[in-house]
Design a protein around this motif. Structure first.
Motif, PDB file in Angstrom:
ATOM      1  N   MET A 133      28.970  29.396  17.901  1.00 59.44           N
ATOM      2  CA  MET A 133      29.544  29.410  16.579  1.00 59.44           C
ATOM      3  C   MET A 133      30.722  30.376  16.568  1.00 59.44           C
ATOM      4  N   LEU A 134      31.776  30.004  15.866  1.00 56.93           N
ATOM      5  CA  LEU A 134      32.931  30.865  15.758  1.00 56.93           C
ATOM      6  C   LEU A 134      32.780  31.795  14.573  1.00 56.93           C
ATOM      7  N   LYS A 135      33.173  33.034  14.791  1.00 54.00           N
ATOM      8  CA  LYS A 135      33.160  34.003  13.702  1.00 54.00           C
ATOM      9  C   LYS A 135      34.390  33.766  12.831  1.00 54.00           C
ATOM     10  N   SER A 136      34.191  33.800  11.544  1.00 55.50           N
ATOM     11  CA  SER A 136      35.286  33.552  10.618  1.00 55.50           C
ATOM     12  C   SER A 136      36.118  34.812  10.415  1.00 55.50           C
ATOM     13  N   PHE A 137      37.386  34.610  10.117  1.00 56.91           N
ATOM     14  CA  PHE A 137      38.259  35.715   9.740  1.00 56.91           C
ATOM     15  C   PHE A 137      38.065  36.080   8.273  1.00 56.91           C
ATOM     16  N   ASP A 138      37.411  35.203   7.530  1.00 51.64           N
ATOM     17  CA  ASP A 138      37.283  35.374   6.094  1.00 51.64           C
ATOM     18  C   ASP A 138      35.968  36.035   5.712  1.00 51.64           C
ATOM     19  N   SER A 139      35.951  36.575   4.499  1.00 46.02           N
ATOM     20  CA  SER A 139      34.752  37.220   3.981  1.00 46.02           C
ATOM     21  C   SER A 139      33.723  36.159   3.606  1.00 46.02           C
ATOM     22  N   PRO A 140      32.449  36.558   3.515  1.00 42.93           N
ATOM     23  CA  PRO A 140      31.415  35.607   3.076  1.00 42.93           C
ATOM     24  C   PRO A 140      31.738  34.972   1.728  1.00 42.93           C
ATOM     25  N   ASP A 141      32.313  35.751   0.801  1.00 48.25           N
ATOM     26  CA  ASP A 141      32.669  35.188  -0.503  1.00 48.25           C
ATOM     27  C   ASP A 141      33.706  34.069  -0.363  1.00 48.25           C
ATOM     28  N   THR A 142      34.660  34.270   0.516  1.00 47.17           N
ATOM     29  CA  THR A 142      35.675  33.248   0.738  1.00 47.17           C
ATOM     30  C   THR A 142      35.053  31.996   1.335  1.00 47.17           C
ATOM     31  N   ILE A 143      34.182  32.182   2.309  1.00 50.78           N
ATOM     32  CA  ILE A 143      33.507  31.042   2.949  1.00 50.78           C
ATOM     33  C   ILE A 143      32.681  30.278   1.922  1.00 50.78           C
ATOM     34  N   HIS A 144      31.939  30.998   1.102  1.00 48.96           N
ATOM     35  CA  HIS A 144      31.128  30.336   0.074  1.00 48.96           C
ATOM     36  C   HIS A 144      32.012  29.547  -0.892  1.00 48.96           C
ATOM     37  N   GLY A 145      33.179  30.096  -1.213  1.00 49.68           N
ATOM     38  CA  GLY A 145      34.108  29.391  -2.086  1.00 49.68           C
ATOM     39  C   GLY A 145      34.630  28.103  -1.454  1.00 49.68           C
ATOM     40  N   VAL A 146      34.942  28.169  -0.174  1.00 48.26           N
ATOM     41  CA  VAL A 146      35.419  26.973   0.531  1.00 48.26           C
ATOM     42  C   VAL A 146      34.323  25.913   0.564  1.00 48.26           C
ATOM     43  N   VAL A 147      33.102  26.329   0.878  1.00 49.03           N
ATOM     44  CA  VAL A 147      31.982  25.380   0.924  1.00 49.03           C
ATOM     45  C   VAL A 147      31.758  24.772  -0.459  1.00 49.03           C
ATOM     46  N   ALA A 148      31.818  25.598  -1.489  1.00 51.30           N
ATOM     47  CA  ALA A 148      31.641  25.089  -2.857  1.00 51.30           C
ATOM     48  C   ALA A 148      32.710  24.053  -3.183  1.00 51.30           C
ATOM     49  N   GLU A 149      33.937  24.302  -2.742  1.00 50.02           N
ATOM     50  CA  GLU A 149      35.022  23.342  -2.983  1.00 50.02           C
ATOM     51  C   GLU A 149      34.768  22.029  -2.232  1.00 50.02           C
ATOM     52  N   LEU A 150      34.313  22.130  -1.002  1.00 50.51           N
ATOM     53  CA  LEU A 150      33.976  20.919  -0.234  1.00 50.51           C
ATOM     54  C   LEU A 150      32.858  20.136  -0.914  1.00 50.51           C
ATOM     55  N   GLU A 151      31.887  20.858  -1.451  1.00 50.52           N
ATOM     56  CA  GLU A 151      30.796  20.203  -2.176  1.00 50.52           C
ATOM     57  C   GLU A 151      31.307  19.538  -3.451  1.00 50.52           C
ATOM     58  N   ARG A 152      32.207  20.210  -4.172  1.00 54.15           N
ATOM     59  CA  ARG A 152      32.773  19.635  -5.400  1.00 54.15           C
ATOM     60  C   ARG A 152      33.511  18.327  -5.109  1.00 54.15           C
ATOM     61  N   HIS A 153      34.160  18.273  -3.960  1.00 58.08           N
ATOM     62  CA  HIS A 153      34.855  17.047  -3.563  1.00 58.08           C
ATOM     63  C   HIS A 153      33.870  15.974  -3.099  1.00 58.08           C
ATOM     64  N   GLY A 154      32.630  16.373  -2.853  1.00 61.53           N
ATOM     65  CA  GLY A 154      31.644  15.420  -2.354  1.00 61.53           C
ATOM     66  C   GLY A 154      31.757  15.168  -0.860  1.00 61.53           C
ATOM     67  N   TRP A 155      32.370  16.116  -0.137  1.00 63.66           N
ATOM     68  CA  TRP A 155      32.593  15.932   1.292  1.00 63.66           C
ATOM     69  C   TRP A 155      31.464  16.484   2.149  1.00 63.66           C
ATOM     70  N   VAL A 156      30.709  17.441   1.630  1.00 56.22           N
ATOM     71  CA  VAL A 156      29.569  18.005   2.373  1.00 56.22           C
ATOM     72  C   VAL A 156      28.383  18.156   1.441  1.00 56.22           C
ATOM     73  N   HIS A 157      27.215  18.228   2.053  1.00 56.22           N
ATOM     74  CA  HIS A 157      25.998  18.557   1.312  1.00 56.22           C
ATOM     75  C   HIS A 157      25.110  19.363   2.252  1.00 56.22           C
ATOM     76  N   GLU A 158      24.218  20.132   1.660  1.00 62.06           N
ATOM     77  CA  GLU A 158      23.307  20.952   2.455  1.00 62.06           C
ATOM     78  C   GLU A 158      22.028  20.174   2.698  1.00 62.06           C
ATOM     79  N   GLU A 159      21.591  20.194   3.942  1.00 62.87           N
ATOM     80  CA  GLU A 159      20.367  19.511   4.340  1.00 62.87           C
ATOM     81  C   GLU A 159      19.653  20.380   5.377  1.00 62.87           C
ATOM     82  N   ASP A 160      18.438  20.803   5.033  1.00 61.72           N
ATOM     83  CA  ASP A 160      17.653  21.654   5.934  1.00 61.72           C
ATOM     84  C   ASP A 160      18.414  22.909   6.350  1.00 61.72           C
ATOM     85  N   GLY A 161      19.157  23.485   5.412  1.00 63.66           N
ATOM     86  CA  GLY A 161      19.892  24.716   5.696  1.00 63.66           C
ATOM     87  C   GLY A 161      21.189  24.514   6.460  1.00 63.66           C
ATOM     88  N   LEU A 162      21.571  23.256   6.714  1.00 63.87           N
ATOM     89  CA  LEU A 162      22.808  22.964   7.434  1.00 63.87           C
ATOM     90  C   LEU A 162      23.746  22.172   6.533  1.00 63.87           C
TER      91      LEU A 162
END
Length: 78
Positions: free
Chosen positions: A1-30
């Motif tokens: 796994m690659l370590k991100s340059f961004d803070s956890p808050d930034t990563i969570h924001g990006v994931v939330a945006e991807l979810e809002r677009h309907g591009w990703v979903h969480e399944e079994d913690g992934l």
């Protein structure tokens, strides 16, 4: 796994945006691509390929190979 340059808050924001677009979903913690996410990835592949070719064409072949090797070493060190 690659370590991100961004803070956890930034990563969570990006994931939330991807979810809002309907591009990703969480399944079994992934995070998993949805069918819309997979289609978007397919649609963007030519754009990524074009940028990769532009970088490759901007450098002599040996420099491009060195760039890829250096980026790989850099990400491994993170």
């Amino acid at each position: 796994m690659l370590k991100s340059f961004d803070s956890p808050d930034t990563i969570h924001g990006v994931v939330a945006e991807l979810e809002r677009h309907g591009w990703v979903h969480e399944e079994d913690g992934l995070l998993r691509l949805t069918s819309d996410g997979a289609q978007t990835q397919t649609d963007l592949t030519p754009v990524v390929d074009r940028v990769r070719r532009q970088v490759q064409n901007a450098l002599p072949p040996d420099d491009y190979i060195n760039l890829i090797r250096l980026l790989a070493r850099f990400t491994e060190a993170l």
